[in-house]
Every structure is written in structure tokens, then in C-alpha cells.
Design an enzyme around this catalytic site. Sequence first.
Site: not given
Length: 349
Positions: A42, A48, A95, A197
Site C-alpha cells: 500500500g 504508505g 492481499l 452486510y
Amino acid sequence: MLETVKYLIGSRGASGFGSKSTAEEVTETCPDLRSITAIITGATSGIGAETARVLAKRGARLVIPARNLKAAGEAKARIVSEFPNSEIVIMALDLSSLSSVRKFVLDFESLDLPLNLLINNAGRFAHHHAVSEDGIEMTFATNYLGKFAMSLFIDKTVTKQDDGDDKTKRRSRENRERVVKYQRLVFRRYDPVPSQYDATRAYALSKLANVLHTKELAQRLKEMGANVTVNCVHPGIVRTRLTREREGFITGKEIWYKILVHRYTCLYDFNVLVTVYTCRSGFLFSFKAAEDNPTASTTCYVATHPRLENVSGKYFADCNETWTSSKLGSDSIEASKLWTASEIMVSEI
């Protein structure tokens, strides 16, 4: 409210630093990093990118894994333009994909470089329910499970421990039936059905998982006698690309954004954006990127400051040790159960 005010005015804590401290400021007294290899996911923007820039300034060799290799190349070019002698390697990594994590590990090992610092800065805030190629809810897969898989790599590479011996395999088989039942309960909490969700809750739980992961990893490394420390870090509150899909009047105003987000993180404890693993030969972590006024001070402080050499399993915000706002985040039993369930999930996919 007091903590919010202290954050906004940049009140300095026991470390001598605070929310207004910069990454360059907190690394002024850090050891020479020219022998350090730092993996930073990132690192193409925000926090980052600032972390990568400052560590490069201090001499660290950088490995920047990314899904978007073009963006990673541009980030590399920006650093090299400022620090021409920087050594930066670009690698592919997603990831959310366990196969991608495994490939990255193998590719990194083939470079024959030391692993001193891993900053898992990449993250995701999925506004709509989605699943990874491994069938895991996308936020949880990206923010936690992929990083958990990386931690297994850490155990192997940094501590040089062989987790494939007969005793370990036998213990894994014995635990399997007991854990499968709990695994269903764990991932019912962390991986809701689509109709239930909630994007903020999903993100918060992935961050809670990061906290629990850090606690358990710190304990395991201690028991192994590994020369590694592990700490959680809140890298700071700024506007991030995480919310770019929902930009509006309030989120576009820096001061209100900081007040609202700081209050929200205090209430819901989804504020853990970095997990820092530090070894005597280097450091390792996990966190989120930011867009405007990027501040990587807490991350860089925990990773490089000499006074934290033997500090492990702690939580830092604004360059000072503090407490998480969630009791569940301090539950060692929950941390152990989540680790075991995650280990099975990673091994089965």
C-alpha cells in the site's frame, strides 16, 4: 471528547511526540537503516507512500508490493527523484488472494534479501458485499486474512522456525475437529451473509482481527524466544482513499472529518490501522493508506525508535502507547481462537 481535543491540538505525550509530529521528526534519532530491507504494501499513496519516502531517506532498501504495478512504479519514481541512491524493488501482490500472497513470498525469497521490516499498509473498505477468489468476504480477506498468511511467512523467515515438524502436524490434526466448530462461529462474526452486510462493521471487525492477531503473534513469538517484537499502531487520522467512493461536503472538510472520525474510532474501535512487527534485525507491520497531509509518524516511530527495542504486544496512537477502546480487543482467549481458526482456513484454501 478530551482525547479528540488533545489529538486536534497535537498534545505531546510521554514519548515527546504527538499527533502533529512528522515521520521525519520521529526518525531523526533512529539507527542507521542502510542495512534494513523494508517491505511496504500500500505504498503507492498516502501514509504508505510517506512511510516509504521517509524510510528511503533514512537509507532503507524498499520492497513495494502492489496490485497496480504502474502506480507502484510511479511511487518508486517519486522517491528516487528525491533520493537518487534509493534501492527500490517493485513486486506483485494482492492481499485478498492467498495464492498471490504465497507467490509473493516465494518471489521475495528468491531475491535472497533479509526481511527486516514488513509494513502491511494495503487495505480495503468494501461498501458492498463482495467475496475474494478464496470465497472470503473481501474486507476481511484483504485487511486481515492475507496479512495473517504473511505472518506465517514471518515466523518462517524471521525466526527461522520449522512449523512443519511431526509434533506440529500431529497437534494440528488433534485440534482440527475441535476448531472446526469454533471456526464456524468465528467467521459468522467476521464474515456476515450478504443480506446482513454492513460496510463499517465489516471494516471494524477486520481491524479488531488485526488487534487480536497482534496479541497472539506477540505471545507466540515470545514463547519461541524469537528476537521479534509486535505492536499495533493507529497511524493517524487524515482523509483516506478508503472513503473515496463516498466523498461529500463533510468528508471533504478536513477539520470536520478529523473530529467525526476521531470520535467514531473511539466509540467503535476500528481505528487499528497498523500492526508493527519489529525484530532486532528489523521490523514488520500492517496498516492503511491516507491521501491528504499524510502522516506516518506513529508507524515510523514504533518501527525505528531505539526506546521501543524490547516493547511488544502494545498499542500505539499519536506516537505514544495507549489502550484499545474495546474489551474484546484485549481478550487473549479470543485472540488464540481466531489464530487457530485462521490457520486452518489458510491451510485449507
